[in-house]
Design a protein around this motif. Structure first.
Motif, PDB file in Angstrom:
ATOM      1  N   ALA A 139      -4.105  -2.114  -6.868  1.00 50.88           N
ATOM      2  CA  ALA A 139      -5.104  -1.336  -7.600  1.00 50.88           C
ATOM      3  C   ALA A 139      -5.342   0.007  -6.918  1.00 50.88           C
ATOM      4  O   ALA A 139      -5.236   0.119  -5.691  1.00 50.88           O
ATOM      5  CB  ALA A 139      -6.411  -2.126  -7.706  1.00 50.88           C
ATOM      6  N   PRO A 140      -5.654   1.037  -7.708  1.00 51.78           N
ATOM      7  CA  PRO A 140      -5.921   2.350  -7.109  1.00 51.78           C
ATOM      8  C   PRO A 140      -7.160   2.309  -6.213  1.00 51.78           C
ATOM      9  O   PRO A 140      -8.075   1.530  -6.457  1.00 51.78           O
ATOM     10  CB  PRO A 140      -6.183   3.253  -8.329  1.00 51.78           C
ATOM     11  N   VAL A 141      -7.151   3.167  -5.209  1.00 55.76           N
ATOM     12  CA  VAL A 141      -8.273   3.269  -4.285  1.00 55.76           C
ATOM     13  C   VAL A 141      -9.242   4.334  -4.768  1.00 55.76           C
ATOM     14  O   VAL A 141      -8.841   5.471  -5.024  1.00 55.76           O
ATOM     15  CB  VAL A 141      -7.779   3.661  -2.874  1.00 55.76           C
TER      16      VAL A 141
ATOM     17  N   ALA B  43       0.879  -1.178   0.000  1.00 52.30           N
ATOM     18  CA  ALA B  43       0.000   0.000   0.000  1.00 52.30           C
ATOM     19  C   ALA B  43       0.907   1.216   0.000  1.00 52.30           C
ATOM     20  O   ALA B  43       1.826   1.303   0.810  1.00 52.30           O
ATOM     21  CB  ALA B  43      -0.899   0.010   1.236  1.00 52.30           C
TER      22      ALA B  43
ATOM     23  N   PRO C 159       0.691   4.224   4.559  1.00 58.06           N
ATOM     24  CA  PRO C 159       1.318   3.711   3.333  1.00 58.06           C
ATOM     25  C   PRO C 159       2.709   3.155   3.627  1.00 58.06           C
ATOM     26  O   PRO C 159       3.415   3.634   4.501  1.00 58.06           O
ATOM     27  CB  PRO C 159       1.413   4.951   2.436  1.00 58.06           C
TER      28      PRO C 159
ATOM     29  N   VAL D  65      -3.553   0.165  -3.226  1.00 59.47           N
ATOM     30  CA  VAL D  65      -3.636  -0.858  -2.193  1.00 59.47           C
ATOM     31  C   VAL D  65      -3.767  -2.208  -2.885  1.00 59.47           C
ATOM     32  O   VAL D  65      -4.666  -2.388  -3.722  1.00 59.47           O
ATOM     33  CB  VAL D  65      -4.831  -0.610  -1.253  1.00 59.47           C
ATOM     34  N   ARG D  66      -2.850  -3.106  -2.582  1.00 62.40           N
ATOM     35  CA  ARG D  66      -2.855  -4.443  -3.173  1.00 62.40           C
ATOM     36  C   ARG D  66      -3.010  -4.395  -4.687  1.00 62.40           C
ATOM     37  O   ARG D  66      -3.858  -5.070  -5.269  1.00 62.40           O
ATOM     38  CB  ARG D  66      -3.967  -5.295  -2.541  1.00 62.40           C
TER      39      ARG D  66
END
Lengths: 302, 302
Positions: free
Chosen positions: A151-153, A132, A233, A148-149
């Motif tokens: 892909a964008p949040v 992240a 992060p 996060v993991r």
């Protein structure tokens, strides 16, 4: 790195649209910079670039668009693919995807410029193997993306990290801020135009020893403090024109560690902060490679 | 809802440890409140509860621990499963998982109390089917958890949303703040103890028309503004003792909408803010059900 399917990429910025076609970050077959003029003219030139690219290199498997914003990312919305409330003249409520959809059958990935850049930094740049992380750009505007993991949040719309509210002591800094929506939010206090308005000279003309940089680092460190408290992060990547002042990184890192005051006990926020707050690994290519990452993800291929 | 394997759950709080065993949120077989005294005594009573539960109901498939913090969540760390820098007397550097690991072979899921509560609200409560959301608790402390695509976010350590830095105008509010680490961070300005220190009376004793609540809502709205700008959560769930003052929700919602000032164009931040900032669907059970969710996730079963 293996090459994937042929993809198109557009970094849609407020001053230029950077277009590329290629099969991976080290395998770009053509690139072009289109100046950002009117929406109709700019988007027509982007379509033309991809038409020529298809003629020369074959069908595009997907296109990725990483755009300045705010944008509508809700696929169920009638304004999906639009730039919405930007103050940039002529660009509010612009359907960025429409002309591309009309011209090409390829699936189109769409996200903010900073979410795209974050994705690219995570895949090929300074945040590889970080679960992240945040990408923050400080320039004409301030924007950030969080991954996060992989892909964008974006839950509601998308992050607008430039518009964070930060402490502002008007006794020591009476500057009102330049944001038309929030006055003294982070962008209002610390963007390039805010610096120029406060000091009466462009940021890039201010020497490293000018007090502007300590104040700039102060606000950016407060913003980083808030990003750390919200997302925790694993790394923070900072790019953009204002960050090209080399004096800033050490000041921001120290400011962040001082502000956190060892509440969160980790080397990343004390002795190892040099490796926690870092410049982009992809440099100025983060934007267009972000669009490429969006395209690649849209193909569904690994 | 189908029942799953038998799981143990501990909500490890600063005043009580709430223990439960069960197969799902509507299928708890036994619960117990253990007052938080010394670590050794408290954890021994938790172990005893689970021993009795195994005797009565069979082997636990997994245990979940949702703990007050800060905690060490890094599995590679020698202090994984410890509470780290808490100011709570006797509890700094406490190995919370150690006694459980020594007593039970079951796998143990571990996270912060607020990440657990967020997980439970997403699965069974007020944030079902929301892709990315935040759970914020305002009480003795202020803490928050973020869930993105079904799992809590923690890149570096874990979020510490109580320690967000927010604008604080000392001309209108000269209160210095109570946080021993940051002074006037959110928790220093707006936790229950901060309210008590500022107004000279416990928060729960202040009537709805007391000016305390408008100021409280002001700081919480600024914090929500920052959460929206950072994560763009699809919903914000607010719980904790201070939030039991019914006057707060409408004030916070209006404050958030005013602060965002329609920069992000969505009904959730204007006309539909009532459905965006909401109380927990699970009420006070969010904490222990969060621990249950951590246990269930640890079994690896759907």
């Amino acid at each position: 790195m293996n090459s994937g399917p042929l993809c198109g990429a557009v970094e849609a910025g407020g001053t230029k649209f950077v277009c590329a076609v290629g099969r991976g970050p080290d395998d770009l077959l053509a690139t072009e910079r289109v100046p950002t003029t009117s929406p109709a003219e700019t988007l027509a030139r982007v379509v033309q670039f991809f038409r020529h690219a298809e003629r020369d290199h074959g069908r595009l498997a997907a296109i990725g668009v990483a755009s300045f914003g705010p944008v509508d990312l809700c696929r169920a919305s009638p304004r999906y693919g639009h730039i919405t409330s930007t103050p940039k003249p002529g660009w509010a409520d612009t359907d960025v995807l429409g002309p591309l959809r009309a011209a090409f059958p390829a699936p189109i990935g769409f996200d903010t410029d900073v979410n795209g850049a974050a994705l690219a930094e995570g895949r090929w740049g300074a945040a590889r193997e970080v679960d992240a992380f945040v990408y923050l750009t400080v320039g004409t505007g301030i924007g950030g993306g969080a991954v996060v993991r992989g892909a964008p949040v974006h839950g509601l719309v998308h992050p607008e990290m430039g518009h964070l509210r930060v402490p502002h002591d008007r006794r020591s800094d009476p500057f009102e801020g330049t944001c038309p929506f929030h006055g003294d939010c982070l962008e209002g206090l610390a963007s390039g135009p805010a610096m120029a308005a406060r000091w009466g000279a462009p940021a890039e003309s201010l020497p490293a020893e000018h007090p502007a940089w300590a104040l700039e680092a102060h606000y950016l460190a407060l913003a980083l403090h808030n990003l750390v408290c919200t997302l925790s992060p694993g790394r923070i990547v900072m790019g953009g024109g204002v960050m090209s002042q080399a004096a800033l990184f050490p000041l921001i890192r120290r400011g962040l560690a001082d502000s956190m005051n060892r509440y969160v006990q980790t080397a990343a926020l004390s002795t190892a902060v040099d490796r926690y707050v870092v410049p982009p690994g992809l440099g100025v290519r983060a934007g267009v490679l972000g669009a490429l990452a969006l395209a690649i993800d849209t193909t569904g291929l690994p």
